[in-house]
Design a protein around this motif. Sequence first.
Motif, PDB file in Angstrom:
ATOM      1  N   GLU A  85       0.818  -1.204   0.000  1.00 15.19           N
ATOM      2  CA  GLU A  85       0.000   0.000   0.000  1.00 15.19           C
ATOM      3  C   GLU A  85       0.863   1.270   0.000  1.00 15.19           C
ATOM      4  O   GLU A  85       0.443   2.316  -0.481  1.00 15.19           O
ATOM      5  CB  GLU A  85      -0.919   0.006   1.219  1.00 15.19           C
ATOM      6  CG  GLU A  85      -1.957  -1.116   1.200  1.00 15.19           C
ATOM      7  CD  GLU A  85      -2.811  -1.128   2.450  1.00 15.19           C
ATOM      8  OE1 GLU A  85      -2.398  -0.486   3.446  1.00 15.19           O
ATOM      9  OE2 GLU A  85      -3.869  -1.776   2.437  1.00 15.19           O
ATOM     10  N   GLU A  86       2.072   1.172   0.545  1.00 13.04           N
ATOM     11  CA  GLU A  86       2.953   2.338   0.640  1.00 13.04           C
ATOM     12  C   GLU A  86       3.381   2.878  -0.723  1.00 13.04           C
ATOM     13  O   GLU A  86       3.817   4.028  -0.836  1.00 13.04           O
ATOM     14  CB  GLU A  86       4.201   1.983   1.456  1.00 13.04           C
ATOM     15  CG  GLU A  86       3.946   1.626   2.909  1.00 13.04           C
ATOM     16  CD  GLU A  86       3.618   0.155   3.107  1.00 13.04           C
ATOM     17  OE1 GLU A  86       3.551  -0.288   4.262  1.00 13.04           O
ATOM     18  OE2 GLU A  86       3.414  -0.564   2.083  1.00 13.04           O
ATOM     19  N   ALA A  87       3.264   2.047  -1.756  1.00 15.88           N
ATOM     20  CA  ALA A  87       3.703   2.470  -3.095  1.00 15.88           C
ATOM     21  C   ALA A  87       2.996   3.735  -3.549  1.00 15.88           C
ATOM     22  O   ALA A  87       3.596   4.595  -4.206  1.00 15.88           O
ATOM     23  CB  ALA A  87       3.465   1.341  -4.107  1.00 15.88           C
ATOM     24  N   GLU A  88       1.729   3.890  -3.202  1.00 18.14           N
ATOM     25  CA  GLU A  88       0.964   5.063  -3.628  1.00 18.14           C
ATOM     26  C   GLU A  88       1.541   6.348  -3.046  1.00 18.14           C
ATOM     27  O   GLU A  88       1.469   7.410  -3.677  1.00 18.14           O
ATOM     28  CB  GLU A  88      -0.502   4.919  -3.200  1.00 18.14           C
ATOM     29  CG  GLU A  88      -1.283   3.930  -4.023  1.00 18.14           C
ATOM     30  CD  GLU A  88      -1.389   4.336  -5.495  1.00 18.14           C
ATOM     31  OE1 GLU A  88      -1.678   5.522  -5.755  1.00 18.14           O
ATOM     32  OE2 GLU A  88      -1.172   3.473  -6.363  1.00 18.14           O
ATOM     33  N   ALA A  89       2.110   6.282  -1.847  1.00 21.50           N
ATOM     34  CA  ALA A  89       2.688   7.475  -1.209  1.00 21.50           C
ATOM     35  C   ALA A  89       4.157   7.655  -1.564  1.00 21.50           C
ATOM     36  O   ALA A  89       4.647   8.789  -1.618  1.00 21.50           O
ATOM     37  CB  ALA A  89       2.521   7.377   0.306  1.00 21.50           C
ATOM     38  N   ILE A  90       4.855   6.550  -1.790  1.00 20.82           N
ATOM     39  CA  ILE A  90       6.279   6.633  -2.142  1.00 20.82           C
ATOM     40  C   ILE A  90       6.454   7.279  -3.514  1.00 20.82           C
ATOM     41  O   ILE A  90       7.335   8.124  -3.703  1.00 20.82           O
ATOM     42  CB  ILE A  90       6.921   5.228  -2.113  1.00 20.82           C
ATOM     43  CG1 ILE A  90       7.023   4.734  -0.664  1.00 20.82           C
ATOM     44  CG2 ILE A  90       8.297   5.241  -2.774  1.00 20.82           C
ATOM     45  CD1 ILE A  90       7.447   3.286  -0.535  1.00 20.82           C
ATOM     46  N   VAL A  91       5.618   6.901  -4.456  1.00 18.65           N
ATOM     47  CA  VAL A  91       5.673   7.487  -5.804  1.00 18.65           C
ATOM     48  C   VAL A  91       4.763   8.710  -5.831  1.00 18.65           C
ATOM     49  O   VAL A  91       3.548   8.596  -5.708  1.00 18.65           O
ATOM     50  CB  VAL A  91       5.222   6.472  -6.875  1.00 18.65           C
ATOM     51  CG1 VAL A  91       5.244   7.127  -8.251  1.00 18.65           C
ATOM     52  CG2 VAL A  91       6.123   5.251  -6.856  1.00 18.65           C
TER      53      VAL A  91
END
Length: 225
Positions: free
Chosen positions: A175-181
């Motif tokens: 789920e962190e991918a949405e905030a990392i990118v």
Amino acid sequence: MKYTTKISQITSLDELPGAWTREDYLELLKRFDFPDGDTLKNEDPKEYLYMAIADREPAEAAAILLDYRLSEFLNEGQISQIAYDMQLDKISEEYPEISLHHQLANINQLLYKAFNGKFPHVKTSVIAFETTPETNLDTLLTKELALKALAGGLSDRSLMKRLFEDHLAGQAVFEEAEAIVWELKPLGNARYQLTTSEYWLSDADFDQLEFESDVVESPLPAETE
């Protein structure tokens, strides 16, 4: 699914273009009590904002910017604490809520410029790359899939690889991918531009610029009762 990826350029930026609009600058001039900000029709309000920011104490200036951009997510006490901590540490990289890193970085970069380096120097990475799946060429490249495709070129020293190894391998929900990118922009012909913090991905994190990756989509999140 196997992806073949080629990175053409990794750019490190001190300031992310478009992070602040002219309307943002004019509104902030009001909040910094700058006189006659509305009369700057033919002038660049950014330079006047730098002066208005530098006229305040660093923590006070940081609090005004934090309130403007993040009052929906932070209470007054949190804003006050972060405004102080930002002078000492790279809060835009260390704050536990990754979803706030993007705006914290934008605020930090504005403060860094206005105060001529009194705040920590945080940078943004813009990665231009081309990636194609072995099959299903019409697959939509999401932020999660983009990070997994790029993972094949990461060195073992990479923070991304060390913190999210299971996520990149498709063994944990990512789920962190949405905030990392911060942004994933398609450029056509399987070419993309990915924007993130240099904290997560930088030129030093890659030991290859052309590589293949085994991309496995994350399992679905467990349903809560």
